[in-house]
Design a protein around this motif. Structure first.
Motif, short mmCIF file in Angstrom:
data_model
loop_
_atom_site.label_atom_id
_atom_site.label_comp_id
_atom_site.label_asym_id
_atom_site.label_seq_id
_atom_site.Cartn_x
_atom_site.Cartn_y
_atom_site.Cartn_z
N THR A 315 -26.53 -33.56 49.28
CA THR A 315 -27.08 -34.87 49.60
C THR A 315 -28.23 -35.22 48.67
OG1 THR A 315 -26.45 -34.58 51.92
CG2 THR A 315 -28.12 -36.25 51.43
N VAL A 316 -29.10 -34.24 48.42
CA VAL A 316 -30.21 -34.46 47.49
C VAL A 316 -29.66 -34.76 46.10
CG1 VAL A 316 -32.17 -33.36 46.34
CG2 VAL A 316 -31.84 -33.07 48.80
N GLY A 317 -28.67 -34.00 45.67
CA GLY A 317 -28.08 -34.23 44.36
C GLY A 317 -27.45 -35.60 44.24
N SER A 318 -26.81 -36.07 45.33
CA SER A 318 -26.23 -37.41 45.32
C SER A 318 -27.30 -38.46 45.14
CB SER A 318 -25.45 -37.64 46.62
OG SER A 318 -24.94 -38.96 46.67
N ASP A 319 -28.43 -38.28 45.81
CA ASP A 319 -29.55 -39.22 45.64
C ASP A 319 -30.05 -39.21 44.20
OD1 ASP A 319 -29.44 -40.09 48.19
OD2 ASP A 319 -31.47 -39.48 48.75
N LEU A 320 -30.24 -38.02 43.66
CA LEU A 320 -30.75 -37.92 42.29
C LEU A 320 -29.75 -38.47 41.29
CD1 LEU A 320 -32.45 -34.41 42.41
CD2 LEU A 320 -33.57 -36.64 42.35
N GLY A 321 -28.47 -38.52 41.66
CA GLY A 321 -27.47 -39.10 40.78
C GLY A 321 -27.72 -40.57 40.51
N GLN A 322 -28.51 -41.22 41.36
CA GLN A 322 -28.83 -42.63 41.12
C GLN A 322 -29.71 -42.82 39.89
OE1 GLN A 322 -29.50 -45.17 44.64
NE2 GLN A 322 -29.44 -43.29 45.85
N LEU A 323 -30.30 -41.72 39.41
CA LEU A 323 -31.07 -41.80 38.17
C LEU A 323 -30.18 -42.07 36.97
CD1 LEU A 323 -33.49 -38.80 38.71
CD2 LEU A 323 -34.11 -41.22 38.78
N LEU A 324 -28.89 -41.85 37.12
CA LEU A 324 -27.96 -42.07 36.01
C LEU A 324 -27.47 -43.51 35.96
CD1 LEU A 324 -25.82 -38.82 36.40
CD2 LEU A 324 -27.81 -39.20 34.94
N ARG A 325 -27.90 -44.32 36.90
CA ARG A 325 -27.48 -45.71 36.95
C ARG A 325 -28.36 -46.54 36.03
NH1 ARG A 325 -28.07 -47.36 42.72
NH2 ARG A 325 -30.13 -48.05 42.08
N PRO A 389 -34.76 -48.26 31.74
CA PRO A 389 -33.67 -47.74 32.57
C PRO A 389 -33.90 -46.28 32.96
CG PRO A 389 -32.80 -48.95 30.69
CD PRO A 389 -34.27 -48.78 30.45
N PHE A 390 -33.54 -45.94 34.17
CA PHE A 390 -33.77 -44.59 34.65
C PHE A 390 -33.07 -43.51 33.84
CE2 PHE A 390 -35.00 -45.92 39.23
CZ PHE A 390 -36.29 -46.18 38.80
N PRO A 391 -31.84 -43.73 33.32
CA PRO A 391 -31.25 -42.67 32.48
C PRO A 391 -32.09 -42.36 31.26
CG PRO A 391 -29.56 -44.22 33.17
CD PRO A 391 -30.88 -44.82 33.57
N LEU A 392 -32.69 -43.38 30.64
CA LEU A 392 -33.57 -43.13 29.50
C LEU A 392 -34.83 -42.40 29.93
CD1 LEU A 392 -33.33 -46.41 27.37
CD2 LEU A 392 -32.14 -44.23 27.05
N LEU A 393 -35.37 -42.79 31.09
CA LEU A 393 -36.57 -42.11 31.60
C LEU A 393 -36.28 -40.64 31.85
CD1 LEU A 393 -39.45 -42.10 32.82
CD2 LEU A 393 -38.40 -42.77 35.00
N ALA A 394 -35.16 -40.34 32.52
CA ALA A 394 -34.83 -38.95 32.83
C ALA A 394 -34.58 -38.15 31.56
CB ALA A 394 -33.61 -38.90 33.74
N LEU A 395 -33.84 -38.73 30.61
CA LEU A 395 -33.55 -38.04 29.37
C LEU A 395 -34.83 -37.80 28.56
CD1 LEU A 395 -31.38 -36.93 27.44
CD2 LEU A 395 -31.22 -39.22 26.45
N ALA A 396 -35.69 -38.81 28.48
CA ALA A 396 -36.93 -38.67 27.73
C ALA A 396 -37.84 -37.63 28.38
CB ALA A 396 -37.64 -40.02 27.64
N LEU A 397 -37.90 -37.61 29.71
CA LEU A 397 -38.77 -36.64 30.39
C LEU A 397 -38.26 -35.23 30.19
CD1 LEU A 397 -41.16 -36.05 32.20
CD2 LEU A 397 -39.73 -36.56 34.18
N ALA A 398 -36.95 -35.02 30.31
CA ALA A 398 -36.40 -33.68 30.09
C ALA A 398 -36.64 -33.23 28.65
CB ALA A 398 -34.90 -33.68 30.41
N GLY A 399 -36.41 -34.13 27.69
CA GLY A 399 -36.66 -33.79 26.30
C GLY A 399 -38.11 -33.50 26.02
N THR A 400 -39.00 -34.25 26.68
CA THR A 400 -40.43 -34.04 26.49
C THR A 400 -40.85 -32.66 26.96
OG1 THR A 400 -40.99 -36.39 26.63
CG2 THR A 400 -42.70 -34.81 27.25
N LEU A 401 -40.36 -32.24 28.13
CA LEU A 401 -40.74 -30.92 28.65
C LEU A 401 -40.24 -29.81 27.74
CD1 LEU A 401 -40.10 -31.54 32.46
CD2 LEU A 401 -42.30 -31.28 31.31
N VAL A 402 -39.02 -29.95 27.22
CA VAL A 402 -38.50 -28.95 26.28
C VAL A 402 -39.33 -28.94 25.00
CG1 VAL A 402 -36.53 -28.33 24.84
CG2 VAL A 402 -36.17 -29.06 27.21
#
Length: 458
Positions: A315-325, A389-402
């Motif tokens: 259920t949590v994963g389904s919610d977080l999947g909305q970040l890909l929208r 857009p949230f997909p860009l935010l999520a991708l940028a944040l993950a890349g930033t941490l790496v």
């Protein structure tokens, strides 16, 4: 004739001298003016403010009679109370817009001091100035804009090159106040405390931070205990977690004790609505429970999670999947945008009789939102594309941490992890909401700038 020798001397810190170009900050100055213009459109087009369902009026009511409530701490209501008497809600939105713009200025200043060129820092803080959702939240009578400023401001203080006990105490107070605005601030306060320990800043610095950060929380919890008998920031943590589990709970698997049985959802899982409906809808089973609802709900939620851990994570994963929208609202919501709270509205709506007196008492007169054209129309046209857009935010944040780990940019980890916490934690405790993700944007931008800064600036 021999030409005289020319010697170039580096500063003692070994860094190249900074250019003192008068035009270095021009890109940001232009960007700031345009960002303020968008906020001006909100002030002119939607007067005096926007309201978010019942939440806005609960904050206004608590501003007039500040007593710790069950569902939310009083931090934002105290902020509203501090702005009275005055011009009313127009002052609230003006202050929130100025705080939002000021946050962009502070983030830009930090990134420039860390060696980024003016244009580069401007690009990185542009979402703080132009993201339509940040501007929308600044124009709402809601805690989110103030929370965003407090949590990012506290992190900014801790990003100083040398954190003194006084600076640590200031950061602690600011982050403590953020937790009194939205309780997830407690997670960020703990995260910042852990970061100070890892930096080995010394016991005086860490002690100053811990004492200053915990002081407002303990004072508020004591106040709560005196008025309700509960020592805490709210009396609804169990209710929110129960609503989270109500979306998947199967009582044939959980086998709850008799006192908890009334909390079992009787709707098929595939037909169940989102978590917030289980908390607020009049048909919710929680409305039929007697006694300490929060404690009973908490016990049911723990039992559901222990009995169905896979369903909980799914259920949590389904919610977080909305970040890909790409869109921040679903297609169904987009077709109903005239009533969607995450759009600048197309039509005026009257306040219901139950909340009108609350809003008018604060405003000192009529308080319903009035739409003024053409300013509102210009802003509605902008809101269709003016957001990150949230997909860009999520991708940028993950890349930033790496990138921060690979380049050993430890200072980028605090804002980066804080942004990640703001995004990841709510679906575990309550559910997904656009409002819960947007405050992560300034922190993600800060983290990206610090991860990209030149090595020579340490």
């Amino acid at each position: 004739m021999t030409a005289p020798a020319v010697h170039f001397v580096l500063p003692k810190n070994g860094r190249p001298p900074r250019q003192r170009s008068g035009g270095r900050h021009v890109p940001f100055a232009v960007a700031l003016v345009l960002g303020l213009a968008l906020r001006g459109l909100a002030m002119l087009g939607y007067r005096p403010a926007l309201f978010f369902w019942a939440d806005s009026f609960a904050y206004l009511e608590s501003a007039a009679r500040p007593v710790p409530g069950a569902f939310r701490p009083l931090g934002y209501s105290l902020f509203l109370g501090a702005l009275t008497p005055g011009p009313g809600l127009a002052l609230v939105t003006a202050v929130q817009h100025l705080l939002g713009a000021g946050l962009a200025v502070a983030a830009y200043a930090l990134l420039v001091r860390r060696g980024l060129p003016g244009w580069g820092a401007t690009v990185l803080v542009a979402p703080l100035l132009y993201d339509e959702f940040l501007i929308l939240l600044e124009h709402m009578v809601m805690a989110d804009a103030l929370f965003t400023v407090l949590v990012t401001g506290g992190v900014l203080v801790l990003l100083r090159r040398r954190v003194t006990p006084a600076a640590a105490a200031l950061a602690g107070v600011v982050l403590g106040l953020s937790a009194l605005t939205r309780t997830i601030g407690v997670v960020l306060l703990a995260l910042a405390g852990a970061q100070l320990l890892l930096r080995r800043t010394g016991w005086r610095v860490w002690g100053a931070f811990a004492v200053a950060g915990l002081a407002p929380l303990l004072a508020y919890a004591t106040w709560m205990s005196a008025t309700s008998g509960v020592f805490g920031l709210t009396r609804a943590d169990g209710l929110f977690l129960w609503a989270r589990t109500a979306t998947f709970a199967d009582c044939s698997v959980i086998r709850p004790e008799p006192r908890l049985a009334p909390l079992c959802p009787d709707t098929p899982v595939a037909a169940r609505p989102a978590a917030p409906f289980w908390l607020w809808a009049p048909w919710s089973p929680i409305k039929k429970v007697h006694g300490d609802r929060n404690a009973l709900a908490s016990r049911f939620a723990r039992a559901a999670i222990l009995a169905q851990p896979g369903d909980y994570l799914a259920t949590v994963g389904s919610d977080l999947g909305q970040l890909l929208r790409w869109e921040r609202t679903t297609n169904r919501e987009a077709t109903m945008k005239r009533t969607n709270p995450y759009w600048f509205p197309f039509e005026e709506r009257s306040l219901t009789p139950s909340v009108r007196p609350i809003a008018e008492a604060y405003e000192g007169g009529p308080a319903a939102t009035r739409i003024h054209e053409p300013y509102a129309g210009w802003l509605r046209a902008y809101q269709r594309f003016g957001y990150l857009p949230f997909p860009l935010l999520a991708l940028a944040l993950a890349g930033t941490l790496v990138l921060a780990v690979l380049r050993r940019r430890g200072d980028a980890l605090l804002p980066g992890l804080a942004a990640a916490a703001l995004i990841l934690v709510p679906p575990f405790l309550a559910g997904f909401d656009v409002r819960y993700v947007v405050p992560a944007i300034p922190l993600a931008c800060l983290a990206a700038g610090l991860a990209l800064r030149p090595r020579s600036y340490g």
